[in-house]
Write an enzyme that holds these catalytic residues in place. Structure first.
Site, short mmCIF file in Angstrom:
data_model
loop_
_atom_site.label_atom_id
_atom_site.label_comp_id
_atom_site.label_asym_id
_atom_site.label_seq_id
_atom_site.Cartn_x
_atom_site.Cartn_y
_atom_site.Cartn_z
N GLU A 55 21.59 40.66 46.31
CA GLU A 55 20.22 40.61 46.78
C GLU A 55 19.86 39.24 47.39
OE1 GLU A 55 18.64 43.25 46.86
OE2 GLU A 55 16.86 42.25 47.69
N ASP A 56 20.21 38.17 46.69
CA ASP A 56 19.66 36.86 47.05
C ASP A 56 20.63 35.91 47.74
OD1 ASP A 56 17.40 37.73 45.91
OD2 ASP A 56 17.53 36.52 44.08
#
Ligand code: MN
Length: 705
Positions: free
Chosen positions: A76-77
């Site tokens: 995700e990041d």
């Protein structure tokens, strides 16, 4: 502050060295991936995944879950692709991380429809591997613990979403310590003032009553020692959020709630539970009706315990829970306490209850008409309040609160549900829609050939009953619409001077290809349901046959389709004009509803009368033996006994009264509305002739529109 080394130490109590090594490898990978990223609080980002893993370690989850926790924000990041993760850590861990990332995207604040769809996605993720949800819950819990760094509006949003979705899911999975902590943190975040006030009041009350608590605990311990029952006796404190909900929902005052003293007694064996129960009932008088045996009959989320309430010293109520160490672990950690550490294969063994629940959700999802409907039923499931009833043979059935006898019938067996016609509750005949109460004995009466009634859908509550009824109706509707579709197509072809036999398979295949449908029956179904025009399909079938040189405009509809009234779900009679045999009728094909029949003069069809696609001229079949509803308005002089005469005249004319209502015009005159069922116009004329002979009947009008 906790470190990876400290966590490794804790893991060594239940994981192998290789497994711990894997968890550490995931940690270092994540640490590097998140380098330079910081949390809102200013701390390095890696603090968060480490804390999430640490929460899961408290539940003694397996090493793959812990690895997924370390890596849960990596895709995700940090922009590292899923494939790269799979190469490093294998498919199982990567799928877990992927599942958690997907859950993160789900926003529950959007409009209802979307929310429902998102919830479906969540269930699917959970069903694949329930550990996805456990990692997600731990992630959410740590975010709640560190909410302080966020803006108040964001805090409130996360709080609401957690209370609506994640806390109930935690509850359903039996993760009570997670649920309670979530609720307390959300309460603080959403209502800082209220939680502050309650906290203060509780602290004061605790100070005041600590002496009494000690006294009760001492006397309980004393008695249990005398009886040679080794136990742990713990005082129980109520949580802020549960105090607040009780005050709000049960309109109780704070002192009412705090004046109940709670204790938990933890023992070694089940047998000991009942002996302790006997001992405490001997010490203080129990309040009748408050004893619950959740050991013999566990709650749906697996919770087991004995509950009883006693009247203690100077009349104070004492709530006591008695359970074994194992049950205590189950009460706190639910599904996680049942974890089998089969860490070498992918088989995930959560508690049976939880698995069963997720399985039920999946079935529900398959049968639900729309996401909204699905979430409505899940809500019933998420806030379980179960009742227990008995079969005539004494078998215990567990059902959600509000269940009816039809739900019970389906819980026993699908066939029993599909063919039930009546029921006895505690030996008394009762309607199928009766809501069941705890402890009742329910007997279902079935009949061969009986069928589920669509009306049941309005009162059943369990997913199993609902999905079975729906399934049945769907297949019944299918066969009925195919039959009607065939007749409509036949008629359309006849008006073009052809019949179904004239069309060869090649042309049918061509039309199937055009429509994207698989079978000729599917086309019939579509016609029967009103989704496709019979006349258009007929033309297509003939035009597809390119060497035919028929003049498509030369033929007219001269043999109208005949209606029997027994066509079933796909033919319905319009409420506005209630046609009966003998009335000139037309049919309106409306999408998805099949054929709706109106009288030719009904004002609701005047607009489409000219449109031969939408409005079909119909006739009545020669032999009809069903009954049709008709409304009559009878103008009467008020005379004693006149209504009784009316009723007996109707019966003598072989008609049935379905409804009757009266209104007085003045002292002398009244108007009676009658709803009758008759065979047709001739029958109706006979009924009216009879009614006219009654003295005091001034005028009779058939009501249309
Ligand atoms: Mn996270």
């Amino acid at each position: 502050m906790s470190t990876i080394d400290a966590l490794s130490d804790r893991l060594s109590t239940y994981l192998s060295r290789e497994q711990i090594q894997q968890v550490r490898r995931a940690y270092f990978y994540a640490e590097q991936a998140h380098t330079g990223q910081r949390r809102r609080s200013g701390e390095p980002y890696i603090i968060h995944p480490l804390a999430v893993a640490s929460i899961l370690a408290d539940m003694r989850l397996d090493y793959q879950s812990l690895m997924a926790a370390m890596l849960h924000d990596v895709i995700e990041d940090t922009g590292i692709p899923k494939i790269a993760l799979a190469e490093q850590f294998g498919d199982v861990v990567t799928e877990l991380v992927d599942g958690v990332s997907k859950l993160t995207h789900i926003k529950f604040e959007t409009k209802e429809e979307q929310q429902a769809e998102n919830f479906q996605k969540m269930v699917l993720a959970m069903a694949k591997d329930i550990r996805v949800m456990l990692v997600k819950l731990a992630d959410r819990l740590h975010n709640l613990r560190t909410l302080g760094a966020l803006r108040p509006d964001k805090r409130r949003r996360i709080g609401r979403e957690t209370l609506d979705i994640y806390a109930p899911v935690a509850h359903r999975l039996g993760l009570n310590s997670v649920r309670v902590e979530m609720e307390e943190l959300c309460f603080d975040a959403m209502y800082p003032m209220r939680s502050g006030l309650i906290r203060k009041a509780v602290a004061t009350a605790r100070g005041n009553r600590s002496e009494l608590v000690d006294k009760i605990a001492t006397s309980l311990r004393g008695r249990l020692n005398e009886e040679n029952l080794p136990t742990r006796v713990l005082g129980r404190e109520k949580h802020m959020f549960s105090i607040y909900t009780k005050m709000k929902e049960q309109r109780k005052s704070l002192s009412d709630i705090l004046d109940v003293y709670g204790f938990r007694i933890v023992v070694e064996s089940v047998d000991m539970c009942y002996r302790v129960l006997g001992a405490v009932h001997n010490l203080y008088k129990p309040i009748p009706g408050r004893f619950k045996d959740y050991i013999a009959i566990p709650k749906t989320n697996g919770y087991q315990s004995l509950h009883t309430t006693l009247i203690g010293i100077s009349g104070v109520p004492i709530e006591i829970q008695i359970r074994t160490e194992e049950m205590d672990a189950m009460a706190n950690h639910g599904i996680a306490s049942h974890w089998l550490y089969k860490t070498d294969n992918n088989e995930v063994a959560g508690s049976q209850h939880a698995q069963q629940w997720v399985q039920n959700l999946l079935e529900l999802q398959k049968s639900a008409g729309s996401p909204i409907e699905f979430i409505e039923h899940v809500k019933v499931d998420l806030f379980p309040d179960e009742i227990y009833v008995f079969t005539p043979k004494g078998r215990i059935m567990e059902l959600p609160k509000g269940s009816t006898t039809v739900d019970f019938a389906y819980a026993v067996h699908t066939d029993v549900g599909n063919s039930c016609i009546a029921c006895r509750i505690d030996r008394q005949l009762a309607p199928l829609s009766s809501k069941l109460q705890n402890g009742q004995t329910v007997q279902i009466v079935t009949a061969p050939g009986a069928q589920p009634n669509p009306a049941w859908l309005s009162f059943v509550v369990t997913g199993k009953a609902r999905s079975n009824i729906r399934h049945f109706l769907k297949s019944q509707r299918r066969s009925e619409s195919v039959t009607l579709g065939e007749r409509l197509l036949d008629k359309a072809l006849a008006s073009l001077g052809k019949s179904i036999d004239d069309i060869d398979q090649a042309h049918i295949d061509l039309v199937l290809e055009e429509t994207g449908l698989g079978f000729f029956e599917d086309i019939m179904e579509d016609i029967g349901l009103g989704n496709r025009m019979a006349s258009l399909v007929a033309r297509r079938l003939l035009v597809a046959n390119r060497d035919t040189d028929i003049d498509l405009e030369a033929f007219n509809d001269d043999a109208p389709l005949a209606i029997k009234g027994t066509e079933g779900l796909v033919v319905s009679f319009a409420k506005c004009c209630s046609p009966i045999p003998g009335d000139p009728i037309v049919g309106n094909t409306s999408t998805g509803r099949g054929l709706v029949i109106h009288t030719e003069t009904c004002k609701n069809v005047q607009e489409i009368r000219g449109n031969s696609e939408k409005c079909i001229i119909l006739s009545w079949d020669k032999d009809i033996d069903s009954e049709f509803s008709v409304d009559l308005r009878v103008y009467l002089e008020n005379r004693k006994g006149v209504v009784a005469e009316l009723a007996s005249a109707i019966t003598q004319a072989d008609a049935n009264i379905e409804g009757i209502s009266m209104e007085d015009r003045d002292a002398k005159l009244s108007v009676t509305q009658l709803q009758l069922s008759v065979q047709g116009r001739k029958h109706l004329a006979r009924v009216i002739r009879r009614l006219r002979t009654i003295r005091g009947v001034n005028k009779i009008v058939r009501v249309k529109n």
